[in-house]
Design an enzyme around this catalytic site. Structure first.
Site, short mmCIF file in Angstrom:
data_model
loop_
_atom_site.label_atom_id
_atom_site.label_comp_id
_atom_site.label_asym_id
_atom_site.label_seq_id
_atom_site.Cartn_x
_atom_site.Cartn_y
_atom_site.Cartn_z
N SER A 42 -5.53 0.73 -17.69
CA SER A 42 -5.31 1.55 -16.50
C SER A 42 -6.14 2.83 -16.55
O SER A 42 -6.07 3.65 -15.63
CB SER A 42 -3.82 1.89 -16.36
OG SER A 42 -3.31 2.43 -17.55
N ASN A 71 6.52 5.30 -22.27
CA ASN A 71 7.36 5.10 -21.09
C ASN A 71 7.89 6.42 -20.54
O ASN A 71 7.83 6.68 -19.33
CB ASN A 71 8.50 4.14 -21.42
CG ASN A 71 7.98 2.78 -21.85
OD1 ASN A 71 6.79 2.50 -21.70
ND2 ASN A 71 8.84 1.94 -22.41
N THR A 117 5.65 7.96 30.55
CA THR A 117 6.51 6.98 29.90
C THR A 117 5.91 5.62 30.26
O THR A 117 5.35 5.46 31.35
CB THR A 117 7.98 7.05 30.38
OG1 THR A 117 8.00 6.78 31.79
CG2 THR A 117 8.60 8.40 30.13
N HIS A 118 5.97 4.69 29.32
CA HIS A 118 5.34 3.38 29.50
C HIS A 118 3.86 3.51 29.84
O HIS A 118 3.30 2.66 30.53
CB HIS A 118 6.04 2.56 30.60
CG HIS A 118 7.54 2.56 30.50
ND1 HIS A 118 8.25 1.63 29.78
CD2 HIS A 118 8.46 3.43 31.02
CE1 HIS A 118 9.54 1.89 29.86
NE2 HIS A 118 9.70 2.97 30.60
N SER A 143 -23.50 6.15 18.21
CA SER A 143 -23.63 4.70 18.10
C SER A 143 -25.03 4.37 17.63
O SER A 143 -25.99 5.03 18.03
CB SER A 143 -23.36 4.06 19.46
OG SER A 143 -23.94 2.77 19.51
N LYS A 174 -23.40 7.18 23.49
CA LYS A 174 -22.04 7.19 22.94
C LYS A 174 -21.72 8.42 22.08
O LYS A 174 -22.56 8.94 21.36
CB LYS A 174 -21.81 5.94 22.07
CG LYS A 174 -21.75 4.64 22.80
CD LYS A 174 -20.62 4.57 23.82
CE LYS A 174 -19.27 4.49 23.14
NZ LYS A 174 -19.12 3.24 22.37
N GLU A 191 -9.88 7.42 15.05
CA GLU A 191 -9.72 5.98 14.82
C GLU A 191 -9.43 5.66 13.36
O GLU A 191 -8.58 4.82 13.05
CB GLU A 191 -10.99 5.24 15.27
CG GLU A 191 -11.15 5.22 16.78
CD GLU A 191 -12.51 4.67 17.19
OE1 GLU A 191 -12.53 3.77 18.03
OE2 GLU A 191 -13.54 5.14 16.69
N TYR A 226 11.77 -0.18 -18.73
CA TYR A 226 10.35 -0.22 -18.40
C TYR A 226 9.82 -1.65 -18.41
O TYR A 226 10.15 -2.45 -19.28
CB TYR A 226 9.54 0.63 -19.40
CG TYR A 226 8.05 0.60 -19.09
CD1 TYR A 226 7.50 1.46 -18.15
CD2 TYR A 226 7.20 -0.33 -19.69
CE1 TYR A 226 6.16 1.41 -17.83
CE2 TYR A 226 5.85 -0.39 -19.38
CZ TYR A 226 5.33 0.49 -18.44
OH TYR A 226 4.01 0.44 -18.12
N GLN A 250 3.16 0.03 -14.05
CA GLN A 250 1.81 0.62 -14.04
C GLN A 250 1.20 0.53 -12.64
O GLN A 250 0.27 1.27 -12.32
CB GLN A 250 0.94 -0.13 -15.06
CG GLN A 250 -0.46 0.39 -15.19
CD GLN A 250 -1.19 -0.23 -16.38
OE1 GLN A 250 -0.89 0.08 -17.52
NE2 GLN A 250 -2.12 -1.13 -16.11
N LYS A 295 0.71 3.70 -9.69
CA LYS A 295 -0.22 4.84 -9.59
C LYS A 295 -1.26 4.71 -8.49
O LYS A 295 -1.49 5.64 -7.72
CB LYS A 295 -0.91 5.06 -10.93
CG LYS A 295 0.03 5.63 -11.96
CD LYS A 295 -0.48 5.49 -13.36
CE LYS A 295 0.67 5.48 -14.33
NZ LYS A 295 1.51 4.26 -14.25
#
Ligand code: ARG
Length: 458
Positions: A23, A110, A155-156, A277, A283, A290, A317, A322, A325
């Site tokens: 790790s 641990n 709304t909607h 773009s 663009k 996004e 443990y 592990q 993380k």
């Protein structure tokens, strides 16, 4: 290859085992917290008389040397370094000889790993909180600066009633305020030291976990050693809080994306916070918003992935742990970057008040106000709703201005026409917490006080 646990084994570990179980590539991020935890453990061993003052001093000196080597890049990792904890202990032993070999007395990886990860998470949550506070300050500043600008509330995704732009911006601000509550709450709950739990059952040596906890600045100490080494609630909870914060960021991001379309035209993005773009010269894209929306999928995935890892683990443990993380590191990094980028995006964008006002002043925006005007004059709301609904339908079907139909209506008449005037509807939202100028002025003060109080609280 000589591992920490080579005594019991004949020969070294298989290459595949090391490749699969190491790790170090990710947990080296815990180095500083591992050094902190080890220093506290050494001081505890000295206090308990398990190692001498001199031995304690040489181990602490070796830990300082390791810190320096890690910092200046001269620390040399070897193939048997499974994780950062192993690597540091190995190097301390090389530097401090037999005293170094006593560092791990009464301790297991641990309780060590759990301690390091709690120290790390406690600090990193503080970083997230400061970033959220910065974004809230941006929302507050922008809400303060846009005055009585209005836009349709939806709304909607259909225009419903106009509200002040400040009201809309502060709506996001309040959800981030709850995120700060949750971050602080998660941090308070994880502020418990597992050090001294050993591998799972405590120790025969006269260790004092409470004293080590105090040394490390933890607010409390474990009550049950099995729980101390196997509890990852704090990681799951942090991941949830970060995922929900991500969901809130994503909702804001979605609106920025919509508002910056030509179709809405409510918002212009600054060049420095937009992308172009590769093919379409015209663009200007809202990539920050996004990606904020897209990365929220990962935040949710990190949470659900860890819950799945935890769900069938017997005490205490298991190496599965592990796996806690990488999702935690990823979610923290993702949220911190997204908060910074979104704050910059929002601070630098331009509101197009004309487009917002035109949309907010569409005559149908006053429909509810016309119905409520009838209510004040004694008409039951359901009847009022039907009367105004029929007028709106006629206006749309026959292409007649609603104000003319209102003026000619036997129930409404000329006295009610002012309600359809541009800019009037939003001023009619007068109740506490509502979207009109009077309650929003109160709200701005309350939100400003809330941000100031949170700033003082953290
Ligand atoms: N790298 C491991 C982790 O992060 C260290 C703990 C290993 N403990 C053990 N009993 N094998 O969880």
């Amino acid at each position: 290859m000589s591992t920490l646990w080579h005594g019991r084994f004949e020969g070294g570990p298989a290459e595949e085992l090391m490749a699969f179980t190491v790790s170090l590539p990710f947990d080296s991020r815990l180095a500083a917290d591992d050094l902190t935890g080890s220093r506290a453990h050494v001081r505890g061993l000295v206090r308990a008389g398990i190692i001498s003052d001199d031995e304690g001093k040489s181990v602490l000196d070796a830990l300082d040397a390791v810190e320096k080597e890690l910092r200046d890049g001269s620390f040399i990792f070897v193939a048997s370094d499974e994780d950062i904890h192993t690597a540091i202990e190995r190097r301390v032993t090389e530097l401090a000889g037999s005293a170094g070999a006593k560092l791990h007395t009464g301790r297991s990886r641990n309780d060590q790993v759990a301690t390091d990860l709690r120290l790390f998470t406690k600090r990193e949550i503080g970083t997230v909180i400061s970033k959220v506070l910065h974004l809230q300050q941006v929302l507050l500043d922008r809400a303060g600066e846009v005055g009585d600008a209005a836009l349709p509330g939806y709304t909607h995704m259909q225009r419903a009633q106009p509200v002040l732009l400040a009201h809309h911006l502060l709506a996001h601000g309040w959800s981030f305020a709850r995120d700060i509550d949750r971050l602080i709450d998660a941090r308070t709950r994880l502020d418990v030291s597992p050090l001294g739990a050993g591998a799972l059952a405590g120790s025969s040596l006269p260790l004092d976990p409470a004293a080590t906890a105090a040394d490390l600045g933890f607010a409390g100490v474990f009550a049950n050693s099995l729980d101390a080494v196997s509890d990852r609630d704090f990681v799951a909870e942090s991941l949830f809080v970060l995922a929900l914060l991500g969901v809130h960021l994503s909702r804001l991001a979605e609106e920025i994306i919509l508002w910056s379309t030509d179709e809405f035209g409510f918002l212009g993005l600054a060049d420095a916070y937009s992308t172009g773009s590769s093919m379409l010269p015209q663009k200007k894209n809202p990539d920050i918003a996004e990606l904020t929306r897209g990365k929220t999928g990962r935040l949710i995935g990190n949470l659900t992935g860890l819950l799945a890892t935890l769900k069938a683990l017997p005490l205490a443990y298991n190496r599965d742990l592990q796996e806690d993380k990488e999702p935690l590191f990823d979610s923290l990094d993702t949220v911190v970057l997204a908060l910074g980028a979104m704050a910059g995006l929002l601070a630098s964008s331009t509101f197009h008040f004309d487009a917002m006002t035109a949309a907010a002043n569409a005559p149908t925006a006053a429909a509810t106000d016309l119905a409520e005007w009838l209510v004040v004059n004694g008409t039951p709301f359901r009847d009022a709703h039907a009367i105004v609904g029929a007028l709106v339908r006629r206006s749309l079907d026959e292409g007649v201005a609603l104000r003319e139909l209102v003026a000619a209506s036997p129930e409404l008449g000329p006295d009610a026409v002012f309600l359809v005037d541009p800019g009037v509807a939003v001023t009619r939202r007068t109740t506490p917490g509502g979207g009109g100028p009077a309650p929003v002025a109160t709200q701005l003060k309350a939100f400003s006080a809330r941000v100031a109080a949170d700033q003082a609280r953290v």
